[in-house]
Design a protein around this motif. Structure first.
Motif, PDB file in Angstrom:
ATOM      1  N   HIS A  34       0.652  -1.469   0.372  1.00  0.00           N
ATOM      2  CA  HIS A  34       0.023   0.096   0.256  1.00  0.00           C
ATOM      3  C   HIS A  34       0.605   1.121   0.178  1.00  0.00           C
ATOM      4  O   HIS A  34       2.021   1.518   0.369  1.00  0.00           O
ATOM      5  CB  HIS A  34      -0.906   0.169   1.258  1.00  0.00           C
ATOM      6  N   SER A  35       0.371   2.512   0.113  1.00  0.00           N
ATOM      7  CA  SER A  35       1.231   3.219  -0.254  1.00  0.00           C
ATOM      8  C   SER A  35       0.311   4.891   0.126  1.00  0.00           C
ATOM      9  O   SER A  35      -1.160   4.678   0.501  1.00  0.00           O
ATOM     10  CB  SER A  35       1.351   3.651  -1.413  1.00  0.00           C
ATOM     11  N   GLY A  36       0.426   6.166   0.787  1.00  0.00           N
ATOM     12  CA  GLY A  36       0.199   6.601   1.170  1.00  0.00           C
ATOM     13  C   GLY A  36      -0.677   6.817   2.614  1.00  0.00           C
ATOM     14  O   GLY A  36       0.204   5.623   3.290  1.00  0.00           O
ATOM     15  N   LEU A  37      -2.074   7.586   2.295  1.00  0.00           N
ATOM     16  CA  LEU A  37      -2.563   7.274   3.508  1.00  0.00           C
ATOM     17  C   LEU A  37      -2.243   5.247   4.268  1.00  0.00           C
ATOM     18  O   LEU A  37      -2.814   4.851   5.371  1.00  0.00           O
ATOM     19  CB  LEU A  37      -3.851   7.825   3.645  1.00  0.00           C
ATOM     20  N   GLN A  38      -2.846   4.837   2.801  1.00  0.00           N
ATOM     21  CA  GLN A  38      -3.923   3.675   3.206  1.00  0.00           C
ATOM     22  C   GLN A  38      -2.064   2.926   4.263  1.00  0.00           C
ATOM     23  O   GLN A  38      -1.980   2.154   5.060  1.00  0.00           O
ATOM     24  CB  GLN A  38      -4.205   3.168   2.111  1.00  0.00           C
ATOM     25  N   ALA A  60       0.062   3.996   5.991  1.00  0.00           N
ATOM     26  CA  ALA A  60       0.239   4.472   6.766  1.00  0.00           C
ATOM     27  C   ALA A  60      -0.899   3.956   8.503  1.00  0.00           C
ATOM     28  O   ALA A  60      -0.537   3.959   9.022  1.00  0.00           O
ATOM     29  CB  ALA A  60      -0.303   6.278   7.373  1.00  0.00           C
ATOM     30  N   MET A  61      -2.125   4.186   7.839  1.00  0.00           N
ATOM     31  CA  MET A  61      -2.598   3.352   8.429  1.00  0.00           C
ATOM     32  C   MET A  61      -2.468   1.643   9.027  1.00  0.00           C
ATOM     33  O   MET A  61      -3.236   1.521  10.304  1.00  0.00           O
ATOM     34  CB  MET A  61      -4.196   3.154   7.581  1.00  0.00           C
ATOM     35  N   SER A  79       0.664  -5.664   5.359  1.00  0.00           N
ATOM     36  CA  SER A  79      -0.615  -4.774   5.470  1.00  0.00           C
ATOM     37  C   SER A  79      -1.394  -5.536   5.822  1.00  0.00           C
ATOM     38  O   SER A  79      -1.575  -6.569   5.775  1.00  0.00           O
ATOM     39  CB  SER A  79      -0.073  -4.337   4.059  1.00  0.00           C
TER      40      SER A  79
END
Length: 649
Positions: free
Chosen positions: A27-31, A33-34, A331
């Motif tokens: 995953h990348s970005g906000l996902q 980080a989550m 992830s």
């Protein structure tokens, strides 16, 4: 030096390492980080539960403490901890006088253990050594399922953490397992990694249900011959699993030349060091034997590398597995990707596999608890272990990993190295995570033979060699059980072996119990004959009971069936009594009962074809409050009775 082709990483090992860790993919970005936040929550959850439990015990008021006198001094401990493994360790480690001392001792023993469990440093070092030993196993089990090696390693992190902090056996090691990997292989290969993750989550839920229903108590029904067959078969399975490290890609061509020779030499050094290290006067007290063996074997491997190139963990799993950093983190993978939710065939396969995995995992884990109980002399909680395994598999499945169960081999390494507390299991799981996140480049250079040597030694120590001397002493049925369980463990799996052993043991017990039942034929007078049952009447002896009472061979007009020396155990026994009474009534005999159980009396009144007058049954039969005594009074016995063994025709 060997040709480069002999020491380079296999092409499909590299391809496996390049596979995504789970069906979610990177995953990348906000996902992304989550994903990290959810991973931290999943890893922190068992720690929070453990700390809350410890805090609750520390904050108990004095009124909830139990006290007793031990050698003239007062010993106290929290009531909630009474009977647990931690409290027994408190009792072993000595008495203490104040409430504050009790609370402090409880908190310390729950995680660090007592003095009898060794010091904190030894437990931590033992856990670190075991974490290194789990890495090649996790890689091999990932190859069985056909997924990335990182998947098996992170499954070990989840299983080890939840089992160590929430489980019922301090010192036990859980990780990805060959037993569960074999079960998952078909789902992963036929329906993908998403279906595999769904299977692991359902497996965890089933294990929690097993804990809620107290099904862990059934492990007490496992007889000793089944246990012997289990450990013997497991020892062979452990040794056989190490042979995968001598082949390319785990199942390809066998290694040859200097690489194979170097591995054999390193294995011998690792095994001999593990045996000798605990006997050294200084090193044996300070460091666990397995850790010393790994250090010495790695140093030896580096020394002989110019002549005998070594096969490292990075070469076995692929160099991308040990790059480290954020890309090695799993992830969030729920709901899993690539799952055809409308496919009935997929759901049928997932549910059946989840049931098998839950059974296999619990059987191996609970038997490991019992085995370590015998070694350490303490008692673990099998019900707690059901919950810990269930929550561990749920966490593993939510992040798309393969889950697992307890590992007997690594648990034995941990206990033998001094790791008998929850700290050792916690360090093991954190060591696995650190090996692929912080120290991946260093760990990847460890020669795999240094770790394989320890597992060969575990296999040798796991095998119950004393059972070979019992082959001519035990009953032939027990011998059959030992051999069958050993063979099925090797050929099929552990759960099937244990169930098969239980089935054979149950049949052998039923046959033996049926042959011990006796029917005493005692003529009391010229008009009365008594048949006294001695032993249990059940499905194994019911038919013989009927055949021994033949109306045409009874000249007396009254027959007394005396159950004071026996027990009526099941429906087959009730049916046998009913049919016997009907045949006696049909022949014109009067039947009386002595010491017949209440429920059997009710059954006879409702099922017998003959009309039974109230005076033929216990006095209170009509009111529902039945007495086990009989109205027939027995006169002195005129002659010695004849004993008829029901099991002999």
């Amino acid at each position: 030096a060997a040709p480069a082709a002999e020491v380079s990483a296999p092409a499909d090992a590299k391809a496996r390492a390049l596979m995504p860790l789970s069906s979610a993919g990177p995953h990348s970005g906000l996902q992304a980080a989550m994903d990290k936040v959810l991973l931290i929550i999943a890893l922190a959850a068992p720690c929070a539960v453990f700390l809350a439990r410890t805090s609750r015990l520390q904050c108990r008021p004095a009124s909830r403490l139990l006290t007793r006198q031990v050698s003239g001094s007062t010993e106290a401990w929290p009531q909630e901890a009474a009977g647990t493994a931690e409290t027994r360790e408190i009792e072993r480690s000595g008495s203490f006088r104040s409430l504050g001392d009790a609370q402090e001792k409880v908190a310390s023993v729950m995680f660090m253990g007592s003095e009898a469990d060794g010091d904190t440093l030894r437990n931590a070092l033992s856990g670190a050594a075991v974490s290194l030993g789990c890495i090649p196993e996790a890689i091999s089990f990932s190859m069985i399922v056909g997924i990335s090696p990182l998947n098996g390693i992170w499954a070990g992190v989840f299983m080890g953490l939840y089992s160590s902090l929430l489980g019922g056996r301090p010192g036990m090691v859980s990780c990805s397992s060959a037993a569960t990997a074999v079960v998952l292989a078909n789902v992963a290969q036929d329906f993908g990694m998403g279906a595999m993750a769904l299977t692991v989550v359902i497996c965890g839920l089933l294990q929690i249900v097993a804990g809620l229903l107290y099904l862990s108590r059934l492990i007490a029904l496992v007889p000793h011959p089944v246990m012997l067959g289990f450990v013997n078969g497991l020892a062979i399975v452990i040794a056989r699993a190490q042979l995968r490290q001598f082949r390319e890609r785990g199942d390809g061509e066998w290694l040859e030349g200097p690489v194979l020779q170097g591995m054999i030499l390193t294995i011998l050094v690792s095994m001999s060091t593990a045996i000798a290290a605990p006997r050294l006067p200084v090193v044996g007290r300070l460091l666990p034997g397995p850790l010393v063996a790994i250090i010495v074997a790695v140093a030896f491997s580096c020394a002989i590398t110019p002549w005998f190139p070594q096969r490292t963990l990075a070469q076995a799993a692929g160099p991308e597995t040990f790059l480290g950093g954020l890309h090695s983190l799993p992830s969030w993978n729920f709901p899993p990707n690539g799952v055809d939710w409308s496919s009935g065939r997929m759901w049928a396969c997932v549910l059946m596999t989840a049931v098998r995995m839950a059974l296999v995992g619990l059987v191996e884990s609970l038997l490991t608890v019992k085995l370590l109980d015998q070694i350490t002399g303490s008692v673990g909680s099998t019900r707690k272990e059901c919950f810990a395994q269930g929550f561990g598999n749920i966490a593993a499945g939510l992040f798309g990993t393969q889950g697992g169960c307890a590992l007997i081999g690594q648990s034995l390494i941990n206990v033998s190295g001094g790791g008998r507390t929850r700290l050792s299991g916690f360090i093991m799981s954190m060591g696995l995570a650190s090996s692929v996140f912080f120290f991946a480049p260093i760990v990847g250079k460890i020669p795999i033979a240094a770790l394989v040597g320890l597992m060969f030694l575990v296999a040798i120590n796991t095998f119950a060699w004393g059972s070979l001397g019992l082959l001519h002493l035990v009953a032939w049925t027990d011998l059959v059980v030992i051999l069958v369980v050993t063979g099925v463990t090797i050929v099929v799996d552990l759960a099937t072996a244990v169930v098969t052993g239980l089935f054979i043991s149950a049949l052998a017990f039923a046959w033996s119990a049926a042959r011990e039942v006796r029917l005493v034929d005692d003529p009391e007078s010229e008009s009365t004959r008594v048949f006294r049952l001695q032993g249990p009447l059940f499905f194994g002896s019911a038919m013989s009971f009927q055949s021994r009472i033949r109306p045409e061979r009874i000249p007396e007009q009254e027959v007394v069936l005396d159950f004071s020396g026996g027990k009526v155990l099941d429906h087959s026994a009730l049916d046998a009594i009913t049919k016997t009474m009907d045949r006696l009534h049909a022949a014109g005999k009067k039947v009386h009962f002595r010491a017949l159980p209440v429920d059997a009396t009710l059954y006879l009144r409702s099922m017998s074809e003959a009309k039974i007058p109230d005076d033929r049954l216990p006095p209170h039969a009509t009111s529902g409050s039945l007495s086990p005594c009989d109205a027939v009074k027995r006169p002195p016995v005129p002659a010695a009775p004849a004993q008829l063994p029901l099991g002999d025709d």
